[in-house]
Motif scaffolding. Structure first.
Motif, PDB file in Angstrom:
ATOM      1  N   ILE A  43     -84.480  16.682   2.728  1.00  0.00           N
ATOM      2  CA  ILE A  43     -84.370  17.544   1.547  1.00  0.00           C
ATOM      3  C   ILE A  43     -84.535  19.008   1.936  1.00  0.00           C
ATOM      4  O   ILE A  43     -83.788  19.881   1.483  1.00  0.00           O
ATOM      5  CB  ILE A  43     -85.413  17.143   0.487  1.00  0.00           C
ATOM      6  CG1 ILE A  43     -85.079  15.767  -0.087  1.00  0.00           C
ATOM      7  CG2 ILE A  43     -85.478  18.187  -0.638  1.00  0.00           C
ATOM      8  CD1 ILE A  43     -86.132  15.220  -1.031  1.00  0.00           C
ATOM      9  N   VAL A  44     -85.525  19.294   2.781  1.00  0.00           N
ATOM     10  CA  VAL A  44     -85.771  20.669   3.211  1.00  0.00           C
ATOM     11  C   VAL A  44     -84.574  21.204   3.995  1.00  0.00           C
ATOM     12  O   VAL A  44     -84.092  22.325   3.746  1.00  0.00           O
ATOM     13  CB  VAL A  44     -87.052  20.744   4.070  1.00  0.00           C
ATOM     14  CG1 VAL A  44     -87.201  22.154   4.657  1.00  0.00           C
ATOM     15  CG2 VAL A  44     -88.272  20.385   3.235  1.00  0.00           C
ATOM     16  N   ILE A  45     -84.071  20.415   4.938  1.00  0.00           N
ATOM     17  CA  ILE A  45     -82.923  20.837   5.743  1.00  0.00           C
ATOM     18  C   ILE A  45     -81.688  21.025   4.853  1.00  0.00           C
ATOM     19  O   ILE A  45     -80.952  22.013   4.987  1.00  0.00           O
ATOM     20  CB  ILE A  45     -82.635  19.806   6.851  1.00  0.00           C
ATOM     21  CG1 ILE A  45     -83.778  19.789   7.866  1.00  0.00           C
ATOM     22  CG2 ILE A  45     -81.310  20.123   7.553  1.00  0.00           C
ATOM     23  CD1 ILE A  45     -83.689  18.661   8.881  1.00  0.00           C
ATOM     24  N   GLY A  97     -82.914  23.604 -12.274  1.00  0.00           N
ATOM     25  CA  GLY A  97     -82.430  22.906 -11.092  1.00  0.00           C
ATOM     26  C   GLY A  97     -83.524  22.130 -10.384  1.00  0.00           C
ATOM     27  O   GLY A  97     -83.309  21.002  -9.928  1.00  0.00           O
ATOM     28  N   LEU A  98     -84.710  22.725 -10.309  1.00  0.00           N
ATOM     29  CA  LEU A  98     -85.827  22.079  -9.631  1.00  0.00           C
ATOM     30  C   LEU A  98     -86.292  20.852 -10.402  1.00  0.00           C
ATOM     31  O   LEU A  98     -86.618  19.812  -9.802  1.00  0.00           O
ATOM     32  CB  LEU A  98     -86.975  23.074  -9.454  1.00  0.00           C
ATOM     33  CG  LEU A  98     -88.130  22.655  -8.545  1.00  0.00           C
ATOM     34  CD1 LEU A  98     -87.612  22.222  -7.179  1.00  0.00           C
ATOM     35  CD2 LEU A  98     -89.120  23.808  -8.394  1.00  0.00           C
ATOM     36  N   ALA A  99     -86.322  20.962 -11.715  1.00  0.00           N
ATOM     37  CA  ALA A  99     -86.702  19.807 -12.537  1.00  0.00           C
ATOM     38  C   ALA A  99     -85.716  18.665 -12.328  1.00  0.00           C
ATOM     39  O   ALA A  99     -86.107  17.496 -12.199  1.00  0.00           O
ATOM     40  CB  ALA A  99     -86.745  20.199 -14.011  1.00  0.00           C
ATOM     41  N   THR A 100     -84.437  19.002 -12.272  1.00  0.00           N
ATOM     42  CA  THR A 100     -83.405  17.991 -12.035  1.00  0.00           C
ATOM     43  C   THR A 100     -83.563  17.372 -10.650  1.00  0.00           C
ATOM     44  O   THR A 100     -83.464  16.150 -10.476  1.00  0.00           O
ATOM     45  CB  THR A 100     -82.000  18.622 -12.162  1.00  0.00           C
ATOM     46  OG1 THR A 100     -81.851  19.167 -13.477  1.00  0.00           O
ATOM     47  CG2 THR A 100     -80.918  17.579 -11.911  1.00  0.00           C
ATOM     48  N   ALA A 101     -83.810  18.218  -9.653  1.00  0.00           N
ATOM     49  CA  ALA A 101     -83.968  17.736  -8.274  1.00  0.00           C
ATOM     50  C   ALA A 101     -85.138  16.768  -8.165  1.00  0.00           C
ATOM     51  O   ALA A 101     -85.033  15.717  -7.518  1.00  0.00           O
ATOM     52  CB  ALA A 101     -84.167  18.918  -7.323  1.00  0.00           C
ATOM     53  N   ILE A 102     -86.259  17.116  -8.786  1.00  0.00           N
ATOM     54  CA  ILE A 102     -87.446  16.257  -8.734  1.00  0.00           C
ATOM     55  C   ILE A 102     -87.142  14.887  -9.327  1.00  0.00           C
ATOM     56  O   ILE A 102     -87.509  13.845  -8.773  1.00  0.00           O
ATOM     57  CB  ILE A 102     -88.629  16.921  -9.466  1.00  0.00           C
ATOM     58  CG1 ILE A 102     -89.110  18.146  -8.670  1.00  0.00           C
ATOM     59  CG2 ILE A 102     -89.780  15.929  -9.674  1.00  0.00           C
ATOM     60  CD1 ILE A 102     -90.130  18.995  -9.407  1.00  0.00           C
ATOM     61  N   ALA A 109     -88.863  20.529  -4.143  1.00  0.00           N
ATOM     62  CA  ALA A 109     -88.764  19.138  -4.580  1.00  0.00           C
ATOM     63  C   ALA A 109     -89.134  18.187  -3.450  1.00  0.00           C
ATOM     64  O   ALA A 109     -89.594  17.072  -3.692  1.00  0.00           O
ATOM     65  CB  ALA A 109     -87.356  18.840  -5.091  1.00  0.00           C
ATOM     66  N   GLY A 110     -88.932  18.631  -2.203  1.00  0.00           N
ATOM     67  CA  GLY A 110     -89.305  17.811  -1.059  1.00  0.00           C
ATOM     68  C   GLY A 110     -90.808  17.590  -0.998  1.00  0.00           C
ATOM     69  O   GLY A 110     -91.274  16.497  -0.645  1.00  0.00           O
ATOM     70  N   ILE A 111     -91.577  18.621  -1.346  1.00  0.00           N
ATOM     71  CA  ILE A 111     -93.033  18.509  -1.360  1.00  0.00           C
ATOM     72  C   ILE A 111     -93.479  17.523  -2.445  1.00  0.00           C
ATOM     73  O   ILE A 111     -94.348  16.677  -2.221  1.00  0.00           O
ATOM     74  CB  ILE A 111     -93.677  19.885  -1.594  1.00  0.00           C
ATOM     75  CG1 ILE A 111     -93.269  20.861  -0.473  1.00  0.00           C
ATOM     76  CG2 ILE A 111     -95.197  19.782  -1.690  1.00  0.00           C
ATOM     77  CD1 ILE A 111     -93.731  22.285  -0.708  1.00  0.00           C
TER      78      ILE A 111
END
Length: 227
Positions: free
Chosen positions: A11-13, A97-102, A152-154
């Motif tokens: 996810i981070v990469i 976007g972050l909420a969707t990613a999570i 989101a990776g965290i």
């Protein structure tokens, strides 16, 4: 935990790669990518419901979970607090976007079953497959919303780590019925996220997020009532 580490790093990469692409993408391409992500979220959410709802042994549990979880999330005002925190350190629509990613990364069959399989059987197949899928998804999300998607990776690491530990501690209590109910609720939340991205209906998805914890609580009550 190797599989979870791999999943997180992908996810981070992917977020780093996507954020690099973002700088050279015109607005019209950002818009079509957002539409694509909205449709993907709808498709994944509907698939989760179609696949798992017919197998539910507690057909009203997801309704109770959403109602109780929604009231709890609204009381805690999770959506507003999350948006305020994200907007404090970023610009644009990263919070959405972050909420969707999570939701996409954490509330999926592979992401839930993966840590359980790793803890109980030492099988990392689900987590490795999930890591590849999440890596590709994070590239697309980050190309639309930016490098902040890496956060989101965290969240995923904490989520899968918690499932891994719970699976070890409750080896004899975790069953497919519980995972099925959690996936049903998760599918509905992913659909809500897709509706948000497409602008069809504004859903306070994060306020509904506590719904995820209701099925495990109900199953714990049922388990201890039979002791």
């Amino acid at each position: 935990m190797f599989g979870t580490f791999f999943n997180t790093m992908m996810i981070v990469i992917g977020s780093i790669i996507g954020s690099i692409f973002k700088k050279g993408i015109k607005d019209e391409y950002h818009n079509i990518l957002m539409q694509a992500m909205g449709l993907v979220a709808l498709g994944l959410g509907i698939n989760a419901l179609v696949e798992h709802l017919p197998s539910s042994k507690y057909p009203v549990l997801f309704i109770v979970s959403l109602a109780v979880g929604g009231l709890l999330g609204q009381r805690l005002n999770l959506e507003s607090k999350f948006n305020a925190l994200v907007n404090k350190y970023s610009r644009g629509n990263l919070a959405e976007g972050l909420a969707t990613a999570i939701l996409l990364f954490c509330i999926g069959t592979l992401s839930i079953l993966g840590p359980v399989e790793a803890a109980l059987k030492g099988d990392y197949t689900y987590l490795l497959a999930n890591g590849v899928l999440d890596g590709i998804t994070s590239i697309v999300l980050a190309s639309t919303f930016g490098i902040g998607i890496a956060v989101a990776g965290i969240v995923l690491f904490i989520w899968q780590g918690a499932i891994y530990l719970i699976a070890i501690l409750m080896e004899n209590s975790i069953n497919n019925d519980l995972l099925n109910e959690v996936t049903i609720v998760g599918g509905i939340l992913i659909i809500a996220s897709g509706l948000n991205i497409l602008g069809i209906k504004k859903c306070n998805t994060l306020n509904l997020l506590p719904s995820i914890i209701i099925p495990p609580i109900v199953f714990l009550v049922i388990h201890f009532s039979h002791l």
